[in-house]
Design an enzyme around this catalytic site. Structure first.
Site, PDB file in Angstrom:
ATOM      1  N   LYS A 190      13.984  13.517  84.949  1.00  0.00           N
ATOM      2  CA  LYS A 190      12.946  13.152  86.055  1.00  0.00           C
ATOM      3  C   LYS A 190      13.089  13.387  87.447  1.00  0.00           C
ATOM      4  O   LYS A 190      14.271  13.786  87.786  1.00  0.00           O
ATOM      5  CB  LYS A 190      12.423  11.595  85.862  1.00  0.00           C
ATOM      6  CG  LYS A 190      11.893  11.114  84.602  1.00  0.00           C
ATOM      7  CD  LYS A 190      10.410  11.480  84.408  1.00  0.00           C
ATOM      8  CE  LYS A 190      10.078  11.609  82.766  1.00  0.00           C
ATOM      9  NZ  LYS A 190       9.784  10.277  82.142  1.00  0.00           N
TER      10      LYS A 190
HETATM   11  C1  LIG Z   1       9.278   9.667  81.051  1.00  0.00           C
HETATM   12  C2  LIG Z   1       8.212   8.888  80.852  1.00  0.00           C
HETATM   13  C3  LIG Z   1       7.822   7.616  80.595  1.00  0.00           C
HETATM   14  C4  LIG Z   1       9.076   6.753  80.087  1.00  0.00           C
HETATM   15  O1  LIG Z   1      10.050   6.621  80.774  1.00  0.00           O
HETATM   16  P1  LIG Z   1      11.503   5.965  80.292  1.00  0.00           P
HETATM   17  O2  LIG Z   1      12.173   5.748  81.750  1.00  0.00           O
HETATM   18  O3  LIG Z   1      12.120   7.255  79.459  1.00  0.00           O
HETATM   19  O4  LIG Z   1      11.038   4.846  79.440  1.00  0.00           O
HETATM   20  C5  LIG Z   1       6.582   7.066  80.432  1.00  0.00           C
HETATM   21  N1  LIG Z   1       5.282   7.683  81.097  1.00  0.00           N
HETATM   22  C6  LIG Z   1       5.676   8.863  81.249  1.00  0.00           C
HETATM   23  C7  LIG Z   1       4.329   9.659  81.917  1.00  0.00           C
HETATM   24  C8  LIG Z   1       6.826   9.479  81.333  1.00  0.00           C
HETATM   25  O5  LIG Z   1       6.779  10.954  81.712  1.00  0.00           O
END
Ligand SMILES: *Cc1c(COP(=O)(O)O)cnc(C)c1O
Length: 384
Positions: A190
């Site tokens: 991210k």
């Molecule tokens: C990555 C992601 C999540 C989940 O995030 P985590 O921190 O891995 O639980 C939820 N929604 C979207 C749109 C994502 O891209």
């Protein structure tokens, strides 16, 4: 024997460069001997709340955990419905199932605008709808303003899945702060990544207190309180979870947060340049408009192949040229586990987007040469 890829350095979908001060911050935390929910977590929460202009920021173990607690805070339980897009990561919907509620899948607007369609959301609202979760796909603002009006008028909670969109905004207001709560992700790939981690922001004092309590077993005091001599016992006041963030990652987040704006500025410059190159490629749709880039977090570079049925072939051609791609996202309602729960559900725009989308390599230290290579390879791959 030489293979086709030998002549090309690999271009990954995503790459992360940490700085010496990041490693230093983690090492200092490890040396401090206090490893979970302590002063660094509190400092990060304060810094992130200030950055967002939100009253509260509560660090948790993942965005999935933040979504789960957000839906619970909205009152979602058995028999209730949470409206979500299907064109998102599975967690957006799974978190509703954790609450015993039913995710109700809504359409996206179009392949040019693959964000939750407020008109479809309006059609899907029932007396059982407890929350609507909007995803700001790729870091570009979805219609949080219209959705907020829709939800406010009916007493429904608006939740924002801001996993893609730290520091992005709509009408000068940060994404994540439009509804009852925003759920951020600090997962490895991210924009603000530290491996695993998440955060819930809210302006609502009761929601913040609920989430603070439930992230650590709904205990009335934490180990830090006991360590610092404030109390030596605790009660458990509800069904809680272990959704805590640890101190080394809070320290890494604090260190990386200082560069978030400059990294996003770089992402925007590179996105503008990518969009110029991609505008020359025949046979693709580039989602969103150029004038949205300055307020986006520019998380990823999605493209849609105009022609259906060529996704696997084009991604294979790019792989042969050393270029990694991914699909953001396979439609959730088409996954095995969801098809059996929602048989016969049809979302034609979402399904077409899922069958034609490819996400291209992108990260703040990508070079112009890398971008040129991706655009040229994509043009060749699409042209056959
Ligand atoms: C990555 C992601 C999540 C989940 O995030 P985590 O921190 O891995 O639980 C939820 N929604 C979207 C749109 C994502 O891209």
């Amino acid at each position: 024997m030489a293979t086709a890829t030998d002549s090309f350095p690999q271009l990954p979908l995503f790459d992360l460069h940490l700085q010496p001060q990041d490693l230093q911050a983690v090492a200092e935390t490890l040396r401090s001997g206090w490893l979970t929910l302590g002063p660094r977590t509190a400092e990060f929460e304060e810094a992130f709340a200030a950055h967002l202009g939100a009253r509260h920021a509560v660090a948790v173990s993942s965005c999935t955990a933040a979504l789960h607690l957000a839906y619970l805070a909205a009152g979602a339980g058995p028999g209730d419905e949470v409206i979500v897009p299907s064109f998102t990561f599975a967690a957006t919907a799974a978190a509703a199932l954790y609450c015993g509620a039913t995710p109700v899948f809504a359409e996206i607007v179009s392949r040019k605008r693959p964000s939750l369609d407020p008109d479809d959301v309006e059609r899907l609202i029932t007396p059982r709808t407890k929350a609507v979760c909007v995803v700001h796909y790729a870091g570009y603002a979805a219609a949080a303003d219209r959705l907020k009006e829709l939800c406010d008028a009916r007493g429904i909670a608006l939740i924002e899945d801001v996993a893609h969109a730290p520091s992005a905004s709509l009408d000068g207001r940060k994404l994540g702060t439009w509804g009852l709560a925003g759920a951020f992700s600090f997962f490895s790939n991210k924009v603000l990544s530290v491996g695993e981690g998440g955060l819930l922001c809210t302006d609502d004092d009761d929601v913040a207190a609920f989430v603070r309590s439930r992230r650590s077993h709904a205990m009335t005091s934490g180990t830090w309180d006991r360590h610092t001599g404030r109390t030596d016992t605790y009660d458990v006041t509800g069904l809680g979870f272990n959704y805590r963030l640890d101190e080394p990652r809070a320290a890494l987040l604090l260190s990386r947060l200082q560069r978030l704006e400059s990294e996003i500025t770089r992402r925007r410059e590179l996105t503008v340049r990518y969009r110029e190159l991609l505008a020359q490629v025949q046979g693709i749709i580039v989602p969103f408009d150029d004038d949205e880039v300055p307020t986006s977090s520019c998380y990823v570079i999605p493209i849609m192949l105009e022609e259906d049925g060529r996704q696997a072939e084009v991604s294979e051609r790019l792989r042969e040229r050393g270029i990694q791609t991914s699909i953001f996202y396979p439609a959730i309602h088409r996954f095995t586990a969801y098809q059996s729960r929602f048989p016969g559900l049809s979302l034609p725009i979402t399904e077409l987007a899922s069958r034609t989308e490819l996400t291209l390599p992108f990260y703040p230290h990508m070079t112009h040469d890398d971008q040129d290579r991706v655009a040229a390879a994509l043009a060749e791959a699409v042209a056959r």
